[in-house]
Motif scaffolding. Structure first.
Motif, PDB file in Angstrom:
ATOM      1  N   GLU A  97       0.767  -1.386   0.002  1.00 35.24           N
ATOM      2  CA  GLU A  97       0.068   0.077  -0.006  1.00 35.24           C
ATOM      3  C   GLU A  97       0.881   1.254  -0.187  1.00 35.24           C
ATOM      4  OE1 GLU A  97      -4.025  -1.505   2.472  1.00 35.24           O
ATOM      5  OE2 GLU A  97      -2.094  -1.219   3.307  1.00 35.24           O
ATOM      6  N   ILE A  98       1.959   1.212   0.664  1.00 37.87           N
ATOM      7  CA  ILE A  98       2.854   2.319   0.755  1.00 37.87           C
ATOM      8  C   ILE A  98       3.487   2.726  -0.556  1.00 37.87           C
ATOM      9  CG2 ILE A  98       5.271   3.197   1.794  1.00 37.87           C
ATOM     10  CD1 ILE A  98       4.595   1.489   4.128  1.00 37.87           C
ATOM     11  N   ILE A  99       3.935   1.625  -1.398  1.00 39.18           N
ATOM     12  CA  ILE A  99       4.163   1.585  -2.865  1.00 39.18           C
ATOM     13  C   ILE A  99       3.115   2.427  -3.492  1.00 39.18           C
ATOM     14  CG2 ILE A  99       5.021   0.331  -4.902  1.00 39.18           C
ATOM     15  CD1 ILE A  99       6.414  -1.597  -2.754  1.00 39.18           C
ATOM     16  N   LYS A 100       2.112   1.697  -3.378  1.00 37.70           N
ATOM     17  CA  LYS A 100       0.856   2.333  -4.282  1.00 37.70           C
ATOM     18  C   LYS A 100       0.474   3.613  -4.028  1.00 37.70           C
ATOM     19  CE  LYS A 100      -1.455  -1.842  -5.667  1.00 37.70           C
ATOM     20  NZ  LYS A 100      -2.445  -3.025  -5.375  1.00 37.70           N
ATOM     21  N   LYS A 101       0.948   4.225  -2.802  1.00 44.03           N
ATOM     22  CA  LYS A 101       0.452   5.541  -2.464  1.00 44.03           C
ATOM     23  C   LYS A 101       1.452   6.195  -3.062  1.00 44.03           C
ATOM     24  CE  LYS A 101      -3.304   5.728   0.334  1.00 44.03           C
ATOM     25  NZ  LYS A 101      -4.393   6.167  -0.047  1.00 44.03           N
ATOM     26  N   GLY A 102       2.546   5.965  -3.614  1.00 43.58           N
ATOM     27  CA  GLY A 102       3.614   6.812  -4.350  1.00 43.58           C
ATOM     28  C   GLY A 102       4.750   7.185  -3.154  1.00 43.58           C
ATOM     29  N   ILE A 103       4.661   6.664  -1.852  1.00 43.63           N
ATOM     30  CA  ILE A 103       5.739   6.938  -0.989  1.00 43.63           C
ATOM     31  C   ILE A 103       7.069   6.292  -1.276  1.00 43.63           C
ATOM     32  CG2 ILE A 103       6.263   6.979   1.236  1.00 43.63           C
ATOM     33  CD1 ILE A 103       3.336   6.958   2.153  1.00 43.63           C
ATOM     34  N   LEU A 104       8.131   6.892  -1.792  1.00 44.43           N
ATOM     35  CA  LEU A 104       9.279   6.393  -2.124  1.00 44.43           C
ATOM     36  C   LEU A 104      10.278   6.015  -0.895  1.00 44.43           C
ATOM     37  CD1 LEU A 104       9.618   8.500  -5.356  1.00 44.43           C
ATOM     38  CD2 LEU A 104       9.087   6.292  -5.248  1.00 44.43           C
ATOM     39  N   LEU A 105       9.785   4.803  -0.331  1.00 48.12           N
ATOM     40  CA  LEU A 105      10.556   4.613   0.715  1.00 48.12           C
ATOM     41  C   LEU A 105      11.610   3.436   0.500  1.00 48.12           C
ATOM     42  CD1 LEU A 105      10.281   4.827   4.220  1.00 48.12           C
ATOM     43  CD2 LEU A 105       8.895   2.845   4.124  1.00 48.12           C
ATOM     44  N   SER A 106      12.828   3.553   0.892  1.00 50.38           N
ATOM     45  CA  SER A 106      13.810   2.317   0.572  1.00 50.38           C
ATOM     46  C   SER A 106      14.469   1.955   1.788  1.00 50.38           C
ATOM     47  CB  SER A 106      14.996   3.070  -0.183  1.00 50.38           C
ATOM     48  OG  SER A 106      14.576   3.094  -1.899  1.00 50.38           O
ATOM     49  N   PHE A 107      14.568   0.491   2.033  1.00 47.63           N
ATOM     50  CA  PHE A 107      14.830  -0.059   3.225  1.00 47.63           C
ATOM     51  C   PHE A 107      16.095  -1.047   3.058  1.00 47.63           C
ATOM     52  CE2 PHE A 107      13.008  -2.897   6.941  1.00 47.63           C
ATOM     53  CZ  PHE A 107      14.051  -2.385   7.567  1.00 47.63           C
TER      54      PHE A 107
END
Lengths: 327, 531
Positions: free
Chosen positions: B335-345
């Motif tokens: 869901e985070i990806i779909k919301k367009g939040i570019l989070l890298s871990f």
């Protein structure tokens, strides 16, 4: 009361077979070796003991029951230990996958045993004709301390010597594992072989010895079934294999503790026969009851994993091969 | 009589693993009653060399002299008999056994285990050098520093006069390291010879009498510690001049990017792993996270990434570059990806969570990109190009990006692939957990520079680290965790190691007095050490 005594007696008989199997497997698994070949090894022990006694009685007109018993015992121990040795060589020296090797050993053992069982039948003149009466009588001989027909006698003294041997073995095994240096080293090998190695313990030697000795003990389960439970003949009924799997389940049920395996074995034995004592069951509903030991094992597995107590977990490196120079 | 000066002498030692030469023709001596630092980058063969002394490996060529006599060390038991004891980097302890049981493991002194005798002997050793070990405590209940103490007591119980410590400080807090060094000095005063392997140059300077340097399996040389400095040692280690400073430029624009409020995470057993944690991570800033291992660092990052469930009162807000706020808690990673939040871990557990060991570099890159494709078939070209770019940009050493499974690469190269892949997503938030663990100095500095580069591009970087010196040099702000709570957030440019160290063990900022005391506990050498 008679119902209870008869359930108890049958439970002890099956329980003893399972207990031998489980005891051997606990010893093996404590060294980190997951030998799923228990049913096959029990088959090997059973058939080797039978062949030894059969040939001895066949070739000796003046055969002695005690000698026959010792021959059967020796053959069973040797054959089962040999089965363990094959497994040990494949998994320890050649580092083959333990699950696959164990399952293969089960198929190998049951095939080999039933093949020779069939040959023995032919030599004896037909199915059900094998008889090692002299030897079997020694195995079945009960203690006669109390008056022969009392309830106490029926509950506690009405069994062949191997029943008591199994309990004695459990106590001995528990003492060795928990109190002696050898037991401490063995547990370390199963938990963390690299640590054991660095502490100067010969990991390979411990794994080989415990796998072979464990297999020998498991093999006694097959011998008891053949000599005592079915009185010295060969039956193609697949019971040994079923009991062998129950032995593997019992190891988990007992959380790798020999003393817990003693009452666990009798409980499993009782659950196996429970259907006989519940009125109004037909053939199909009987089968549901035969599944009970496995259901109980699953419940134990769930409770153990929920309680998360480290002492109840399997040996940490169970099923993994060890290679010192691996990087 | 020249030999007798040395406790151990290695002559022309060579060890190969298949075609790889781990040690080549090494000559090294350990003098009696000295502390020798063995220094070298990862893969320079330090541990291999020491493992030959402890009997784990056997040299292919060369001779080992112990006390002037030629020795054959074929197994750990031979090493004990020669009074050599090694404390391995990964502790060699059995978790389900007690301290006492671990100590006597493999000794077979008596048929029936005599725990009473062991307890007494352990108490004597502890009194002599100033340790604390509880003989009946199970290892799984022990902290890292307790485990290490147990390891030292274990080798001393076996009568070791020569101790080898493989990266003993990697997992300790500064205060625990001090205690260890005090013990080491006590042991030296007692006539024991000690080899210490460490990456941390300031520790080398502090504890050792002499430094020996290895590079790529070769012996470079040795030098008394008093005659050298960190820069010279680094140059010896790397083989060329290396700049040891981390640039810490200030970004032009620092804006709020991630706001975490009252974050509480409970594990399955109901233990609070994070307790009411609040902070903000800003774009254009590296936020360091310090704490003793297991203080909630893992849970913190995973809660943000949507991998851990947070308690209902927790609030994680993502602030988009245009100022729009988005509530993130309760979102799954997809869901985070779909919301367009570019989070890298970049997770701590490289092969468990970050990468698949059996797959190639290209395939691992594809894991992050395959969803972009519109057709039912996988787009192989895009990840392949990206993989080539990562390999070129970060100087990943690999024979083939499309054939060799990742597991076959060295730790440093694997980490470069992981960091490279995450940076290539052009994230707005970049979270890294122990990004340089197990990497050598060179690669570590490459990674630090990459993180700083990202910061200057306006990324909010969260850096969980264990080396306080690096945290202090790299981060703009440092959040210190203590048992799942925020002990405080300090300015990376203004704080000191002592302050952060104390905050890791006690909640809240230390007073002036506590700071002074912490400096004074520095290694009181035992007076009554028996000869």
């Amino acid at each position: 009361m008679t119902q209870f005594i008869s359930l108890f007696t049958t439970a002890v008989s099956f329980g003893t077979v399972i207990m031998f199997g489980a005891m051997g497997e606990i010893l093996t698994e404590k060294s980190g070796q997951l030998n799923l070949g228990v049913p096959g090894i029990m088959y090997l022990g059973g058939i080797a003991g039978l062949i030894g006694a059969f040939l001895y009685e066949l070739n000796n007109p003046a055969a002695n029951g005690t000698v026959g018993m010792l021959i059967a015992l020796g053959c069973a121990l040797a054959a089962a230990a040999l089965g363990g040795l094959i497994y040990a060589f494949l998994t320890i020296t050649l580092r083959a996958n333990q699950n696959v090797t164990g399952l293969t050993l089960t198929i190998f053992g049951s095939g080999l045993a039933n093949f020779f069982g069939g040959s023995l039948n032919k030599m004896a003149g037909g199915v059900g004709q094998i008889s090692v009466a002299l030897t079997s009588r020694v195995f079945c001989k009960t203690l006669t301390i109390t008056e022969p027909l009392g309830a106490v006698h029926k509950l506690f003294f009405n069994f062949g010597y191997m029943t008591y041997l199994a309990i004695a073995l459990a106590i001995l095994l528990s003492w060795v594992l928990n109190r002696t240096s050898v037991g401490l080293n063995l547990r370390a090998v199963g938990e963390n072989p690299a640590t054991a190695d660095a502490a100067g313990i010969n990991v390979t030697k411990y794994k080989y010895l415990s796998t072979c000795a464990g297999a020998a003990i498991s093999g006694l389960g097959g011998l008891y079934y053949v000599m005592d439970y079915i009185n010295g003949t060969w039956a193609n009924d697949g019971n040994i294999e079923a009991l062998g799997w129950l032995a593997v389940a019992l190891v988990i049920f007992a959380t790798w503790k020999p003393l817990r395996a003693v009452w666990g074995a009798y409980l499993f034995g009782a659950l196996c026969w429970l259907y006989n004592f519940i009125p109004g069951l037909n053939r199909s509903s009987q089968e549901i009851f035969k599944m009970l030991p496995y259901a109980v094992t699953i419940i134990v597995l769930i409770t153990v994993s929920l309680r998360h107590k480290r002492e109840d977990q399997p040996p940490q490196s169970l099923g993994l091969a060890y290679f010192r120079e691996e990087r | 009589m020249k030999h007798l000066e040395y406790a151990i002498e290695l002559r022309n030692i060579t060890k190969r693993f298949g075609k790889v030469v781990a040690n080549h023709n090494i000559n090294l001596g350990l003098k009696k009653g000295e502390i020798l630092s063995l220094l070298g980058e990862n893969g320079s063969g330090k541990t291999t060399l020491m493992n030959m002394l402890s009997g784990i490996y056997y040299p292919d060529e060369g001779e080992i002299f112990v006390d002037g006599k030629l020795a054959e060390i074929r197994s750990p038991k031979d090493a004990f008999d020669l009074h050599i004891g090694m404390i391995h980097q990964h502790f060699k302890l059995v978790d389900v056994l007690t301290a006492a049981e671990n100590i006597i493991l493999g000794l077979n002194e008596k048929t029936v285990v005599d725990l009473k005798g062991v307890r007494k002997a352990v108490r004597e050793i502890c009194d002599r050098y100033g340790f604390v070990v509880e003989p009946d405590k199970k290892v799984y209940d022990m902290s890292v520093s307790e485990k290490q103490t147990l390891e030292i007591v274990k080798v001393l119980y076996r009568g070791a006069d020569i101790l080898i410590l493989d990266e003993p400080t990697a997992v300790l807090t500064p205060q625990e390291t001090r205690k260890l060094f005090a013990v080491m000095r006590n042991m030296r005063a007692d006539g024991k010879s000690i080899v210490i392997i460490t990456h941390k140059l300031h520790e080398v300077m502090e504890i050792s009498d002499r430094v020996a340097v290895l590079r790529k399996g070769e012996y470079i040389g040795d030098i008394p510690t008093s005659e050298t400095n960190p820069q010279q040692l680094t140059d010896m280690m790397v083989g060329r001049a290396v700049r040891l400073n981390i640039d810490r430029p200030q970004a032009d624009e620092v804006t709020e990017r991630l706001r975490v409020e009252h974050l509480t995470v409970t594990d399955i057993e109901g233990v609070k792993k994070l307790d009411d944690v609040s902070f903000t991570a800003n774009a254009g800033e590296i936020l360091g996270i310090a704490g003793i291992a297991g203080s909630g660092q893992k849970e913190l990052l995973e809660a943000i990434a949507g991998l851990q469930q947070a308690a209902p009162e927790s609030k994680i807000t993502y602030i988009e570059p245009d100022g729009k706020e988005l509530l993130m808690n309760g979102m799954k990673p997809i869901e985070i990806i779909k919301k367009g939040i570019l989070l890298s871990f970049v997770p701590e557990d490289r092969f468990g969570m970050g990468l698949v060991g059996g797959m190639t570099i290209t395939q691992n890159v594809m894991l992050r990109s395959y969803r972009r494709g519109k057709s039912p078939l996988l787009d192989q070209q895009f990840p392949k190009k990206l993989a080539e770019k990562i390999v070129n940009d970060l100087e990943v050493v690999t024979p083939d990006i499309n054939r060799i499974p990742l597991r076959r690469l060295s730790g440093g190269n694997v980490q470069k692939v992981l960091v490279g892949r995450e940076i290539e997503q052009s994230p707005t938030v970049l979270m890294t957990a122990y990004a340089v663990r197990g990497l050598d100095i060179n690669t570590s500095y490459t990674i630090y520079n990459l993180l700083t580069e990202q910061k200057m591009k306006g990324v909010a970087v969260i850096y969980v680290g264990e080396d306080l010196d690096v945290l202090l040099e790299l981060c703009d702000r440092i959040l210190v965790l203590c048992a799942g709570k925020v002990s405080g957030i300090v300015d990376g440019r203004a704080t000191t190691k002592e302050e952060v160290g104390l905050m890791m063990t006690h909640l809240g900022k230390p007073s002036e007095q506590e700071l002074r005391e912490s400096e004074q506990t520095d290694a009181p050498v035992h007076e009554e050490v028996k000869a």
